[in-house]
Design an enzyme around this catalytic site. Sequence first.
Site, PDB file in Angstrom:
ATOM      1  N   LYS A  13       0.806  -1.214   0.000  1.00  0.00           N
ATOM      2  CA  LYS A  13       0.000   0.000   0.000  1.00  0.00           C
ATOM      3  C   LYS A  13       0.840   1.266   0.000  1.00  0.00           C
ATOM      4  O   LYS A  13       0.552   2.200  -0.748  1.00  0.00           O
ATOM      5  CB  LYS A  13      -0.947   0.020   1.213  1.00  0.00           C
ATOM      6  CG  LYS A  13      -2.046  -1.012   1.192  1.00  0.00           C
ATOM      7  CD  LYS A  13      -3.104  -0.714   2.233  1.00  0.00           C
ATOM      8  CE  LYS A  13      -2.522  -0.563   3.635  1.00  0.00           C
ATOM      9  NZ  LYS A  13      -1.845  -1.794   4.106  1.00  0.00           N
ATOM     10  N   ARG A  88      -9.921   1.989   9.027  1.00  0.00           N
ATOM     11  CA  ARG A  88      -9.544   0.610   9.373  1.00  0.00           C
ATOM     12  C   ARG A  88     -10.746  -0.233   9.799  1.00  0.00           C
ATOM     13  O   ARG A  88     -10.643  -1.454   9.868  1.00  0.00           O
ATOM     14  CB  ARG A  88      -8.503   0.608  10.497  1.00  0.00           C
ATOM     15  CG  ARG A  88      -7.153   1.182  10.094  1.00  0.00           C
ATOM     16  CD  ARG A  88      -6.170   1.123  11.249  1.00  0.00           C
ATOM     17  NE  ARG A  88      -4.894   1.711  10.924  1.00  0.00           N
ATOM     18  CZ  ARG A  88      -3.883   1.073  10.374  1.00  0.00           C
ATOM     19  NH1 ARG A  88      -4.021  -0.205  10.071  1.00  0.00           N
ATOM     20  NH2 ARG A  88      -2.746   1.675  10.108  1.00  0.00           N
ATOM     21  N   ARG A 127      11.557  -9.703   5.178  1.00  0.00           N
ATOM     22  CA  ARG A 127      12.086  -8.344   5.348  1.00  0.00           C
ATOM     23  C   ARG A 127      13.227  -8.364   6.370  1.00  0.00           C
ATOM     24  O   ARG A 127      13.229  -9.123   7.324  1.00  0.00           O
ATOM     25  CB  ARG A 127      10.986  -7.386   5.827  1.00  0.00           C
ATOM     26  CG  ARG A 127       9.892  -7.176   4.808  1.00  0.00           C
ATOM     27  CD  ARG A 127       9.028  -5.990   5.150  1.00  0.00           C
ATOM     28  NE  ARG A 127       8.412  -6.062   6.468  1.00  0.00           N
ATOM     29  CZ  ARG A 127       7.486  -5.206   6.894  1.00  0.00           C
ATOM     30  NH1 ARG A 127       7.072  -4.224   6.104  1.00  0.00           N
ATOM     31  NH2 ARG A 127       6.957  -5.331   8.101  1.00  0.00           N
ATOM     32  N   ARG A 138      13.096  -8.434  11.624  1.00  0.00           N
ATOM     33  CA  ARG A 138      12.393  -7.676  12.647  1.00  0.00           C
ATOM     34  C   ARG A 138      11.597  -8.624  13.527  1.00  0.00           C
ATOM     35  O   ARG A 138      11.088  -9.634  13.060  1.00  0.00           O
ATOM     36  CB  ARG A 138      11.441  -6.656  12.005  1.00  0.00           C
ATOM     37  CG  ARG A 138      12.158  -5.586  11.254  1.00  0.00           C
ATOM     38  CD  ARG A 138      11.247  -4.602  10.553  1.00  0.00           C
ATOM     39  NE  ARG A 138       9.831  -4.719  10.831  1.00  0.00           N
ATOM     40  CZ  ARG A 138       8.949  -3.773  10.491  1.00  0.00           C
ATOM     41  NH1 ARG A 138       9.354  -2.686   9.878  1.00  0.00           N
ATOM     42  NH2 ARG A 138       7.658  -3.948  10.738  1.00  0.00           N
ATOM     43  N   ARG A 149      -0.985 -10.857  12.752  1.00  0.00           N
ATOM     44  CA  ARG A 149      -1.311  -9.524  12.237  1.00  0.00           C
ATOM     45  C   ARG A 149      -2.327  -9.623  11.109  1.00  0.00           C
ATOM     46  O   ARG A 149      -3.253  -8.812  11.014  1.00  0.00           O
ATOM     47  CB  ARG A 149      -0.043  -8.829  11.743  1.00  0.00           C
ATOM     48  CG  ARG A 149       0.902  -8.407  12.862  1.00  0.00           C
ATOM     49  CD  ARG A 149       2.277  -8.051  12.331  1.00  0.00           C
ATOM     50  NE  ARG A 149       2.231  -6.973  11.354  1.00  0.00           N
ATOM     51  CZ  ARG A 149       3.241  -6.680  10.548  1.00  0.00           C
ATOM     52  NH1 ARG A 149       4.343  -7.408  10.578  1.00  0.00           N
ATOM     53  NH2 ARG A 149       3.147  -5.673   9.708  1.00  0.00           N
TER      54      ARG A 149
END
Length: 207
Positions: A13, A88, A127, A138, A149
């Site tokens: 996004k 959201r 990532r 991370r 998530r």
Amino acid sequence: MRVVLLGPPGAGKGTQAQIIAGRRGVPAISTGDIFRANVSGQTELGLLAKGFMDAGELVPDEITVSMVRDRLAEPDAKVGFLLDGFPRTIPQAERLRSSLQELGHGLDRVLELVVDEDELVRRLSSRRMLVDGQWVQRDDDDPETVRRRLHVYQEQTAPLSGFYETAGLLARIAAVGSVEEVTARALAALGQPGPERSDPTGQPSAG
């Protein structure tokens, strides 16, 4: 052009928001940027939000929506905008609709970036960030955390797809392939580049 960009974490996004907004000549507006601007600027809303954040609590919708409304009322957003990260939830979407009506506007389009969950997990868990000269994963990007998530997204934000589809505003975009390919699909869903206007009912009208 007044557009909302939907999509789960890892759908791209942020990248697409900047490219599409640049191509259409409108600001890309993210809730993260809005919060940072209000908190660092010590606005009344920013101080209220900071109080909740410092206490480890969620910022109430009325504060978030007020921040967004103030941002959309700024001069650069009068010709249009691309909202990334807001709304959201359906209650936020309903408040956004009311706020835009107060400003005499409506949404032209809602773009939803669609990606298979396994691909999202692969993207996010691969990532890396640089720490002490080494690339490491991370903490919130391990596969188990990523799936949690995505589950939260499915529960809280995915229902917006049906909400905007019912309103006749939704266009689903396959967010796979190169960045350029995804951008081309998104721009095609928005129609030919050029200035657009929207009437207060939320129906698109080209100018």
